[in-house]
Design a protein around this motif. Structure first.
Motif, mmCIF file in Angstrom:
data_model
loop_
_atom_site.group_PDB
_atom_site.id
_atom_site.type_symbol
_atom_site.label_atom_id
_atom_site.label_comp_id
_atom_site.label_asym_id
_atom_site.label_seq_id
_atom_site.Cartn_x
_atom_site.Cartn_y
_atom_site.Cartn_z
ATOM 1 N N ASP B 72 0.829 -1.209 0.000
ATOM 2 C CA ASP B 72 0.000 0.000 0.000
ATOM 3 C C ASP B 72 0.847 1.235 0.000
ATOM 4 O OD1 ASP B 72 -2.725 -1.231 2.023
ATOM 5 O OD2 ASP B 72 -2.492 -0.942 -0.136
ATOM 6 N N ILE B 73 1.919 1.169 0.758
ATOM 7 C CA ILE B 73 2.746 2.358 0.849
ATOM 8 C C ILE B 73 3.383 2.629 -0.498
ATOM 9 C CG2 ILE B 73 4.834 3.284 1.887
ATOM 10 C CD1 ILE B 73 4.032 1.578 4.324
ATOM 11 N N ALA B 74 3.777 1.565 -1.174
ATOM 12 C CA ALA B 74 4.376 1.785 -2.483
ATOM 13 C C ALA B 74 3.365 2.445 -3.408
ATOM 14 C CB ALA B 74 4.855 0.465 -3.055
ATOM 15 N N GLU B 75 2.097 2.068 -3.219
ATOM 16 C CA GLU B 75 1.076 2.646 -4.103
ATOM 17 C C GLU B 75 0.925 4.132 -3.896
ATOM 18 O OE1 GLU B 75 -1.851 -1.172 -4.055
ATOM 19 O OE2 GLU B 75 -2.656 0.795 -3.604
ATOM 20 N N GLN B 102 12.146 3.734 -0.513
ATOM 21 C CA GLN B 102 11.381 3.843 -1.749
ATOM 22 C C GLN B 102 11.775 5.070 -2.537
ATOM 23 O OE1 GLN B 102 9.015 2.084 -3.166
ATOM 24 N NE2 GLN B 102 8.561 0.516 -1.650
ATOM 25 N N MET B 103 12.063 6.142 -1.769
ATOM 26 C CA MET B 103 12.362 7.408 -2.445
ATOM 27 C C MET B 103 13.587 7.289 -3.333
ATOM 28 S SD MET B 103 11.342 10.947 -0.820
ATOM 29 C CE MET B 103 12.887 11.450 -0.267
ATOM 30 N N LYS B 104 14.487 6.356 -2.971
ATOM 31 C CA LYS B 104 15.737 6.270 -3.742
ATOM 32 C C LYS B 104 15.450 5.871 -5.178
ATOM 33 C CE LYS B 104 18.895 5.117 -0.050
ATOM 34 N NZ LYS B 104 18.510 3.974 0.777
ATOM 35 N N TYR B 105 14.312 5.193 -5.380
ATOM 36 C CA TYR B 105 14.035 4.707 -6.731
ATOM 37 C C TYR B 105 13.334 5.738 -7.587
ATOM 38 C CZ TYR B 105 15.210 0.336 -4.583
ATOM 39 O OH TYR B 105 15.860 -0.641 -3.921
ATOM 40 N N LEU B 106 13.166 6.920 -7.043
ATOM 41 C CA LEU B 106 12.489 7.942 -7.827
ATOM 42 C C LEU B 106 13.491 8.764 -8.602
ATOM 43 C CD1 LEU B 106 9.959 9.257 -5.228
ATOM 44 C CD2 LEU B 106 9.436 7.918 -7.228
ATOM 45 N N SER B 107 12.975 9.498 -9.539
ATOM 46 C CA SER B 107 13.857 10.354 -10.327
ATOM 47 C C SER B 107 14.301 11.540 -9.474
ATOM 48 C CB SER B 107 13.126 10.856 -11.562
ATOM 49 O OG SER B 107 12.042 11.643 -11.150
ATOM 50 N N GLU B 108 15.317 12.228 -9.980
ATOM 51 C CA GLU B 108 15.857 13.376 -9.250
ATOM 52 C C GLU B 108 14.786 14.427 -9.019
ATOM 53 O OE1 GLU B 108 19.891 12.671 -8.468
ATOM 54 O OE2 GLU B 108 19.096 14.705 -8.483
ATOM 55 N N TRP B 109 14.009 14.666 -10.068
ATOM 56 C CA TRP B 109 12.989 15.719 -10.005
ATOM 57 C C TRP B 109 11.965 15.406 -8.914
ATOM 58 C CZ3 TRP B 109 11.682 20.388 -10.624
ATOM 59 C CH2 TRP B 109 10.330 20.761 -10.723
ATOM 60 N N ASP B 110 11.501 14.135 -8.891
ATOM 61 C CA ASP B 110 10.509 13.769 -7.884
ATOM 62 C C ASP B 110 11.074 13.884 -6.489
ATOM 63 O OD1 ASP B 110 8.938 11.225 -9.875
ATOM 64 O OD2 ASP B 110 8.356 13.293 -9.454
ATOM 65 N N GLN B 111 12.347 13.494 -6.362
ATOM 66 C CA GLN B 111 12.966 13.578 -5.039
ATOM 67 C C GLN B 111 13.031 15.012 -4.565
ATOM 68 O OE1 GLN B 111 16.715 11.730 -4.311
ATOM 69 N NE2 GLN B 111 16.083 9.791 -5.218
ATOM 70 N N TRP B 112 13.433 15.879 -5.484
ATOM 71 C CA TRP B 112 13.538 17.275 -5.096
ATOM 72 C C TRP B 112 12.183 17.850 -4.731
ATOM 73 C CZ3 TRP B 112 11.643 21.877 -6.945
ATOM 74 C CH2 TRP B 112 12.222 23.026 -6.388
ATOM 75 N N LYS B 113 11.186 17.457 -5.507
ATOM 76 C CA LYS B 113 9.822 17.944 -5.231
ATOM 77 C C LYS B 113 9.378 17.538 -3.843
ATOM 78 C CE LYS B 113 6.756 16.538 -8.143
ATOM 79 N NZ LYS B 113 5.723 16.293 -9.133
ATOM 80 N N ARG B 114 9.624 16.246 -3.531
ATOM 81 C CA ARG B 114 9.179 15.759 -2.236
ATOM 82 C C ARG B 114 9.922 16.454 -1.118
ATOM 83 N NH1 ARG B 114 7.920 10.564 -3.964
ATOM 84 N NH2 ARG B 114 6.033 11.515 -4.675
#
Lengths: 185, 721
Positions: B72-75, B102-114
C-alpha cells in the motif's frame, strides 16, 4: 518513591519525535518531565514503563470516565512506554488531524473490541457519561435507539467504522471535545 | 420464521418469509469481519494489533498483511504524512525508513519535489507554532476551559475576537485619517494642510460658537470628560476636529474627505467579511440533514465529554449537565409529539393566544421606544441651558438620561419576556431561543431609536429658525456641528455602558458572593444563591458595546481605540468575576451552539449599525461649520466628485456599472444562479435518501445470506461424516 536519574533528551530524538507526532517541542519536553516524575526508582532508560494505574492517575486522565479504555487502547502489553505516552498525547493534541482522532475514538468507544460499536457498547458509553446510579432502562434504550437511528445507515443495530466516521465528520463538537492539552506542566 | 437448510449449499425459500428485520438474528461478528469490505477498510486504517482475547478479536496481523502494508505504501507513497497513520512510534519509524528507501528509486525531479514540499510543511508548522505563542490571553482561556468548560470559554474567545477586531478597525482609521494629520502637525514630513475656501455658501451656516469659559470649575471638567463636551469637543476625538480639505505632500495632495469616507466603508466591509469567515470556519460541515443538527444525539454522546477537563468538581458538574441535557432532549421530543397531536380547537386557541401575546410584546417594545424618544428629546433640549445654572448631579442626569433609560429598558424587558413566553406553550428549546432573539432585538433596536431621534431633531425645523434651517438643510442653531454631537451621544453611551458593567460586577456580584459565603444561615440568601455566569446576557452586553462602536466610529474616529481598551478591561473584570463569584450553571451551552449564536447576534448588530450610518451619510446634509465634508452637500457626494476626476474611459465604465442597464440583468443572473443551486441541493437530498434506502436493503440481504450460511454450515457439521 524516588526520582529517576535525570535523563536529558537528545536533540535528535526530540527532532524525530516532532516529525513523527503532532506535538510541539514544549509539549514533548513537558511530557518527558511528567514521565520522569512518575517512573519507578532505578535507572531510566528507553525501556522504562509505567503501569496503567500510574497513567490513569495523571491529572489529564484522572477524572475522565473513559480512562480505562484510553489506557487499554494506547498501551502495549498493559504497560506504557514513553513512546506510548507520546502517541497518546499526539492523538489528543490540538494539531492532530480529524481522521486520526476519529480512528482512536472508535477504538476507545468499542468496549467489547469486536470492531463495531453495538448496542451494548452504546449503553456502556451512556452509563459512563451519566455516572449516576439510577438510570432507567427506558432512558438507556431511548438514547441508544436515537443514536442508532441517526447514524446506523445500514440498519444492523451496530455502528461500523465508516458509519462512525461519517457521524463524527458531521458532528460540530467532536474536534473540540476530543482534546487534551494539559499533561502536567 | 422457518428456513429449511438442505444438504450442501442449495437453499430454498422459507414459506413465510416475513420482512421483519427482527427475524434475522444479529450475525456473528466473525463473519462480518471476514467480509471484503471490512478488510479493505481495516487495511486503510492500518490496524496492527495483536491482542489475544478469546472472543471477539480484531483482525490479527498476518505475514501477508505486513507485506500488504508495504504494498500500500508503495502505491500511495507519501500521500499523507507519517503522523496521520494510526500506528505507534516504532512502527512509524519503520514506515518512514521504508518510505525513504522507496524514495531512492524515484527520479531526481521527484525527489527534489518531495524534499521541498516537506521543508515547506515544516516551515509552515514552525510559523504556526510561533503564532500560537503570540495569541493573546492563551493561558487564561485555556485555564478557563479546563475549569468551566467549553461553553464559557467560547464567550472569552469571542471577547478576544472583538478586541482584535476593534484594534484592526482603529489601525485602518489611523492609517487613513490620523496619520497624515499627525505627520503634518508634528512636522515629521514636509507637508501642509489645504483649506479650500467656501464657494457660494451662506456665511451664517458656518457659524460654530465654540464655548470658551474663563474659569473652569473642577466638576465641569469631570462633566466634560464624561460627556465629551467642553475641552474634549475640539480634540481629535470627534469629527469636528477634522476640518481639513487635504494634506499637501511633495508630490501629491492627499484627499482627506475621500480618505475619511473610504475608512468608514473599509471598516464596515472588513467587519462583515471577518465575521462571515469566522462563522463559516465553525460550519465546515454540510447541513445536508435537518437543522436539528446541534441537537443530534450522536454529537451529544460521542462528543459529549470534554476530554480537557482536569478538575474533579468540573467533572461532576459536566456529568450532571449531561444528565440534565439528555433528559431534557428526550422530554422536548415528547412535548413536540404532544404538540403534533393537538386537536384543531386547541390549535386555534393556542394561536389566538400567541397572537395576543405577540401584540403585548409589540406594545412593550413600542412603549420602550417611545420612552427613549422622549428621554432623548428632553435631554437634547435641556442640554443647551447654561451649565453654571445647574447642580452637578442634575446636570449629569440630564446628559445621561437616554443612556439610563436604555439601560433600564434592557433590564426590564427580558423579565417581561420570560414571563410572557410561558403562556405561549412552545417546546423548551424553542422558548429559550425566542426569548433570546427578542432580547437581542430590544437591545440593538434601542440604539437605532436613539440615533433616529437625534436625526429627526437635527433635520427638523421649528418656526423660529425657519430661514436658517432651510438654508443649511439642518437645524443650524441647535446643531452647528451635528456630527460631533451625535459622536458625543455615542461616546456617552459607551462610557455609561462601561461604568454599568464595572458597577454591577463590583457592587452586585462581589457583595452577593460575600453574603452567600458568610451569611448562608439566612434562608433568603440561600434561596438567592450564588451568581451564575449567564452567557446570553453577557454576550448581548458586549455586542451592544460593539454596535455602539460601529455606529460611533464615523462620528468619533478614536472610539474604536476606546472600545479596545474597554473590552480589554472587561475581559479581566469578567475573568475575575467568573473565578471568584460565579458558580457554573447546571445548564451548559455547547461550544458549537454558542459560536453560532454569538456570531449571529454580532451580524444582526452590524446590520442594525449600517442602517443609520447609510442614512446619515446619504440623506442628511453634512454640517458646513466643521468636518472634512464642508464643501459637499452630503457625505456621499465625495464619491461622485472623485469619479468625475477619473479619465473619461474609466468614468464611463463606472457609470455603466452603476446604471440600471447593468444592475437589472446582473440581479436576474444572480437569482438564476441561486435557483440553480437550490434545485441542485434538492436533487442531492433526494439522491442521498435513495442511497440510504438502498444501503439498508443491501444490509438486510447481507444478513439474510449470512444467516443462511451459518445454518448451512451447522447442518454440514452436524451431519455424520
Amino acid at each position: 518513591m524516588g526520582q529517576c536519574l535525570r535523563y536529558q533528551m537528545q536533540w535528535e530524538d526530540l527532532e524525530e519525535y516532532q516529525a513523527l507526532t503532532f506535538l510541539t517541542r514544549n509539549e514533548i519536553l513537558c511530557i518527558h518531565d511528567t514521565f520522569l516524575k512518575l517512573c519507578p526508582t532505578g535507572k531510566y532508560d528507553k525501556e522504562t514503563t509505567l503501569t496503567m494505574e500510574q497513567v490513569s492517575s495523571l491529572p489529564a486522565l484522572r477524572v475522565n470516565p473513559f480512562r480505562d479504555r484510553i489506557c487499554r487502547v494506547f498501551s502495549h502489553n498493559n504497560v506504557f512506554s514513553f513512546e506510548d505516552v507520546l502517541s497518546m498525547a499526539s492523538v489528543f493534541s490540538e494539531q492532530a488531524c480529524p481522521s486520526l482522532k476519529i480512528e482512536y475514538a472508535f477504538r476507545i468507544y468499542d468496549f467489547n473490541e469486536n470492531g463495531f460499536i453495538d448496542e451494548e457498547d452504546l449503553q456502556k458509553i451512556v452509563l459512563r457519561l451519566l455516572n449516576s446510579d439510577d438510570v432507567s432502562e427506558d432512558l438507556l434504550m431511548d438514547l441508544t435507539h436515537h443514536v442508532l437511528s441517526e447514524s446506523d445507515l445500514d440498519n444492523d443495530n451496530m455502528l461500523s467504522f465508516s458509519e462512525f466516521e461519517h457521524a463524527m465528520a458531521k458532528s460540530p463538537d467532536f474536534m473540540n471535545s476530543f482534546r487534551i492539552h494539559f499533561w502536567g506542566c | 420464521c422457518n428456513s429449511s437448510g438442505v444438504n450442501g449449499f442449495s437453499f430454498s425459500y422459507p414459506e413465510n418469509l416475513s420482512l421483519d428485520s427482527s427475524c434475522f438474528l444479529s450475525p456473528p461478528v466473525n463473519f462480518l469481519q471476514e467480509l471484503p469490505s471490512y478488510r479493505s477498510i481495516a487495511r486503510k486504517r492500518t490496524i496492527i494489533l495483536s491482542r489475544d482475547k478469546p472472543s471477539g478479536t480484531l483482525l490479527k496481523p498476518t505475514d501477508s498483511y505486513s507485506s500488504q502494508l508495504e504494498g500500500d505504501i508503495a502505491e500511495n507513497l507519501n500521500s499523507q504524512s507519517i503522523r496521520k497513520y494510526a500506528l505507534n512510534i516504532s512502527e512509524k519509524r519503520r514506515l518512514r525508513d521504508i518510505q525513504e528507501t522507496q524514495m531512492k528509486y524515484l527520479s531526481e525531479w521527484d525527489q527534489w519535489k518531495r524534499y521541498s514540499s516537506k521543508s515547506w510543511k515544516r516551515f509552515l508548522e514552525k510559523a504556526r507554532e510561533m503564532t500560537t505563542h503570540l495569541e493573546l490571553w492563551r493561558k487564561d482561556i485555556r485555564s478557563i476551559e479546563g475549569k468551566f468548560g467549553t461553553g464559557i470559554q467560547s464567550y472569552f474567545s469571542f471577547l478576544r475576537f472583538l478586541v482584535l477586531l476593534n484594534l484592526v478597525i482603529f489601525m485602518i482609521i489611523f492609517m487613513l485619517v490620523l496619520l497624515p494629520i499627525l505627520l503634518t502637525k508634528y512636522k515629521i514630513t514636509n507637508s501642509t494642510f489645504v483649506f479650500i475656501p467656501f464657494k457660494d455658501m451662506d456665511v451664517q451656516c458656518t457659524l460654530y460658537p465654540v464655548s470658551s469659559s474663563g474659569l473652569i470649575y473642577f466638576y465641569s471638567y469631570i462633566i466634560d470628560l464624561l460627556s465629551g463636551t467642553g475641552f474634549l469637543e475640539e480634540t481629535s476625538l470627534f469629527y469636528g476636529h477634522y476640518t481639513i480639505d487635504g494634506v499637501k505632500f511633495q508630490n501629491f495632495t492627499y484627499d482627506l474627505p475621500l480618505a475619511y469616507l473610504v475608512s468608514t466603508i473599509a471598516y464596515l466591509t472588513l467587519s462583515l467579511l471577518w465575521i462571515v469567515k469566522r462563522s463559516v470556519e465553525g460550519f465546515k460541515i454540510n447541513l445536508i440533514r435537518s437543522e436539528e443538527h446541534f441537537q443530534s444525539y450522536c454529537n451529544k454522546i460521542f462528543a459529549g465529554w470534554d476530554f480537557c477537563i482536569t478538575n474533579r468538581s468540573m467533572a461532576d458538574l459536566k456529568h450532571s449537565s449531561l444528565r440534565y441535557e439528555l433528559r431534557a432532549d428526550l422530554e422536548e421530543e415528547r412535548i413536540r409529539q404532544k404538540i403534533a397531536e393537538r386537536t384543531s380547537e386547541e390549535t386555534l386557541r393556542i394561536y389566538s393566544l400567541r397572537l395576543f401575546l405577540n401584540c403585548v410584546v409589540l406594545a412593550v417594545l413600542a412603549a420602550c421606544f417611545y420612552a427613549i424618544y422622549i428621554a432623548t428629546v428632553f435631554s437634547q433640549e435641556h442640554m443647551k441651558k447654561e451649565i453654571s445654572k445647574m447642580v452637578f448631579g442634575e446636570n449629569l442626569l440630564i446628559l445621561y438620561l437616554p443612556s439610563i433609560v436604555i439601560t433600564l429598558a434592557n433590564f426590564i424587558t427580558p423579565i417581561i419576556f420570560t414571563k410572557i413566553i410561558h403562556y405561549e406553550d412552545y417546546s423548551p428549546g424553542f422558548e429559550i431561543r425566542l426569548t433570546i432573539l427578542r432580547c437581542v432585538f430590544v437591545r440593538l433596536a434601542t440604539i437605532c431609536v436613539l440615533v433616529f431621534t437625534l436625526g429627526s431633531k437635527i433635520t427638523s425645523c421649528n418656526n423660529k429658525d425657519d430661514d436658517l434651517c432651510e438654508l443649511c438643510g439642518y437645524n443650524q442653531k441647535l446643531y452647528p456641528c451635528w456630527e460631533t454631537q451625535v459622536g458625543q451621544e455615542m461616546y456617552k453611551l459607551m462610557i455609561f455602558d462601561f461604568i454599568i458593567i464595572l458597577a454591577v460586577t463590583l457592587f452586585v456580584d462581589f457583595p452577593r458572593k460575600l453574603l452567600v459565603t458568610y451569611c448562608s444561615s439566612w434562608k433568603l440568601i440561600q434561596c438567592w444563591g450564588q451568581q451564575e455566569f449567564a452567557i446570553p446576557d453577557n454576550v448581548l452586553g458586549i455586542v451592544y458595546g460593539q454596535t455602539i462602536c460601529w455606529i460611533g466610529a464615523f462620528f468619533s474616529p478614536l472610539l474604536p481605540a476606546i472600545a479596545t481598551l474597554k473590552f480589554i478591561i472587561i475581559f479581566y473584570v469578567k475573568e475575575l468575576s467568573l473565578l471568584y463569584t460565579c458558580r457554573p450553571s447546571p445548564r451548559q451551552f455547547r461550544a458549537s451552539n454558542s459560536n453560532f449564536f454569538f456570531l449571529l447576534v454580532l451580524l444582526i448588530g452590524l446590520c442594525l449599525a449600517i442602517i443609520p450610518l447609510t442614512i446619515s451619510m446619504s440623506r442628511i446634509p453634512s454640517s458646513k461649520a466643521c468636518g472634512p465634508f464642508t464643501n459637499f452637500n452630503t457625505t456621499w457626494e465625495v464619491i461622485p466628485k472623485t469619479v468625475s476626476t477619473f479619465p473619461s474611459s474609466l468614468q464611463s465604465l463606472v457609470h455603466g456599472i452603476t446604471s440600471e442597464a447593468f444592475a437589472v440583468p446582473f440581479f436576474m443572473i444572480i437569482c438564476l444562479i441561486m435557483f440553480y443551486f437550490i434545485a441542485l441541493a434538492g436533487a442531492h437530498k433526494r439522491v442521498v435518501d435513495q442511497l440510504r434506502e438502498q444501503l439498508s436493503l443491501e444490509s438486510r440481504d447481507k444478513r439474510y445470506l449470512i444467516q443462511k450460511l451459518t445454518e448451512a454450515q451447522r447442518d454440514v457439521q452436524s451431519q455424520p461424516a
